[in-house]
Design a protein around this motif. Sequence first.
Motif, short mmCIF file in Angstrom:
data_model
loop_
_atom_site.label_atom_id
_atom_site.label_comp_id
_atom_site.label_asym_id
_atom_site.label_seq_id
_atom_site.Cartn_x
_atom_site.Cartn_y
_atom_site.Cartn_z
N SER A 93 -40.48 2.83 10.24
CA SER A 93 -40.75 3.80 11.29
C SER A 93 -40.53 5.36 10.66
CB SER A 93 -39.92 3.70 12.64
OG SER A 93 -38.54 3.47 12.19
N GLY A 94 -40.04 5.15 9.64
CA GLY A 94 -39.91 6.54 8.81
C GLY A 94 -39.33 6.40 7.41
N HIS A 95 -39.24 7.27 6.51
CA HIS A 95 -38.50 6.90 5.38
C HIS A 95 -37.16 6.32 5.30
CE1 HIS A 95 -41.93 9.09 3.67
NE2 HIS A 95 -41.87 10.00 4.40
N ALA A 96 -36.60 5.55 4.43
CA ALA A 96 -35.46 4.95 4.50
C ALA A 96 -34.33 6.24 4.24
CB ALA A 96 -35.33 4.02 3.47
N GLN A 97 -33.45 6.22 5.04
CA GLN A 97 -32.31 7.21 5.00
C GLN A 97 -31.08 6.68 4.46
OE1 GLN A 97 -29.86 7.15 7.49
NE2 GLN A 97 -31.02 5.86 9.06
N LEU A 98 -30.06 7.44 4.35
CA LEU A 98 -28.63 7.27 3.67
C LEU A 98 -27.97 6.28 4.58
CD1 LEU A 98 -26.68 7.78 1.42
CD2 LEU A 98 -25.70 9.59 3.03
N GLY A 99 -28.32 6.29 5.79
CA GLY A 99 -27.45 5.42 6.82
C GLY A 99 -28.11 3.97 6.60
N ASN A 100 -29.61 3.85 6.32
CA ASN A 100 -29.96 2.56 6.16
C ASN A 100 -29.40 1.99 4.97
OD1 ASN A 100 -32.97 4.10 7.10
ND2 ASN A 100 -31.90 2.74 8.54
N TYR A 101 -29.38 2.81 3.92
CA TYR A 101 -28.72 2.11 2.50
C TYR A 101 -27.53 1.98 2.60
CZ TYR A 101 -27.60 2.06 -2.30
OH TYR A 101 -27.34 1.39 -3.52
N PRO A 137 -23.39 15.62 14.38
CA PRO A 137 -22.75 14.35 14.40
C PRO A 137 -22.33 13.60 15.45
CG PRO A 137 -21.64 16.54 13.30
CD PRO A 137 -22.69 16.90 14.25
N ASP A 138 -22.87 13.97 16.49
CA ASP A 138 -22.90 13.24 17.88
C ASP A 138 -23.88 12.06 17.95
OD1 ASP A 138 -20.78 14.56 18.88
OD2 ASP A 138 -21.79 16.09 19.95
N ARG A 139 -24.69 11.89 16.97
CA ARG A 139 -25.94 11.05 16.87
C ARG A 139 -25.93 10.36 15.54
NH1 ARG A 139 -31.09 15.44 17.22
NH2 ARG A 139 -31.17 15.86 15.23
N LYS A 140 -26.50 9.39 15.69
CA LYS A 140 -26.64 8.67 14.28
C LYS A 140 -27.66 9.20 13.35
CE LYS A 140 -27.37 4.29 14.32
NZ LYS A 140 -27.79 3.04 14.86
N MET A 141 -27.47 9.13 11.98
CA MET A 141 -28.71 9.53 11.31
C MET A 141 -29.66 8.48 11.17
SD MET A 141 -28.62 10.32 6.98
CE MET A 141 -27.29 11.63 7.41
N ALA A 142 -30.87 8.98 11.44
CA ALA A 142 -31.90 8.29 11.87
C ALA A 142 -33.19 8.57 10.90
CB ALA A 142 -32.47 8.12 13.36
N LYS A 143 -33.85 7.33 10.67
CA LYS A 143 -35.41 7.73 9.92
C LYS A 143 -36.21 8.44 10.65
CE LYS A 143 -36.53 2.88 9.80
NZ LYS A 143 -35.45 2.42 10.15
N SER A 144 -36.51 8.10 12.04
CA SER A 144 -37.21 8.74 12.95
C SER A 144 -37.07 10.07 13.65
CB SER A 144 -37.76 7.49 14.07
OG SER A 144 -36.71 7.01 14.71
N THR A 145 -36.14 10.47 13.17
CA THR A 145 -35.71 11.79 13.87
C THR A 145 -36.79 12.85 13.39
OG1 THR A 145 -33.28 11.24 13.66
CG2 THR A 145 -33.88 13.61 13.95
N ARG A 146 -37.22 13.82 14.32
CA ARG A 146 -38.16 14.90 14.08
C ARG A 146 -37.56 15.96 13.35
NH1 ARG A 146 -41.92 15.39 19.49
NH2 ARG A 146 -42.76 13.38 19.60
N ASN A 147 -36.12 16.29 13.70
CA ASN A 147 -35.68 17.15 12.81
C ASN A 147 -34.63 16.81 11.66
OD1 ASN A 147 -34.13 19.32 11.98
ND2 ASN A 147 -32.96 19.86 13.79
#
Length: 321
Positions: free
Chosen positions: A10-18, A186-196
Amino acid sequence: MTRLSAVTPSGHAQLGNYLGAIRRWACEGAPDDLYFVSDMHAMTTAYNPQRLRALSREMLAILIGSGIKPESVFVQSDIAAQLSTLSWVLECTCTFGEVARMIQFKEKSAGAKTVRLGLLTYPVLMASDILLPGADEVPVGDDQAQHVELARALARRFNTTYGEAFVVPQAVTPKVAARIRDLADPDRKMAKSTRNETGVVFVLEDADMIRRKFQRAVTDTAGRVEYRPDEQPGVANLLEILSACTGQSPKTAAEGIGSYRELKETVADAVIEELRDVRKRTQDLLADPAELDRIRATGAERAAQRGEHRLSSVLRLAGIA
């Protein structure tokens, strides 16, 4: 024993996914385990076909570049014919009420002007993903546990009604992994689909961009580098990332770091080093499309072979073969 895990492009793989999943799959995967890029799951809401295709290839390359054995990886749509056939049988085994009460469906459809039917039936496709290869265990978080329970219910119902065909899977809780938070919030998870994307570190970003993002990471005004998640969530997030990269506890990782600037520099260095080889191997694969296609075709063939006999049995028992 077969474990099945997936990642949706759903987006580029990010650090949290890895750090939270992909790295663990590479280190702990057993010979019979399967990992797949769930590109068909990304179609339940509006999407761009070209972008989905590109992200799926990129995600496949990242899985391989992270050290997962190529023969254990496939792209979901490459066995779409098998999955679609099984999904229809399972949809005829499932009830409307079972899918309509899924929490994710309720959350994603709430307030929407239009809702795609695939968003409703997606859990049945996920059940097909699980049941087709005969997965014994499915590591999932709380947000997906309900879907595995549906797969269990459908497997038992089919086995009881028509005859034994399915392994009844178990949902298992993966080992506690890094819970990476957004650097800007920091109140939300790092996510690959985040717009910002200011607070999201992507696996394939270059070192300079990664460093800049950590330099801008939110901390606080306390000025103390201590692991206090409730009082200092931004600092705690940085320490948890450092912990995941170095193998130390977050409290130990904080020792000897005297300022937020030093903390950010230290974490950036650790992340850049952690991702260096993964990024290089992934980019090499993406630069060699013929090799990536070969790996993809081999994975699809193995995945199809794993489900062929079971699907034949299901169709025979269901009376349509």
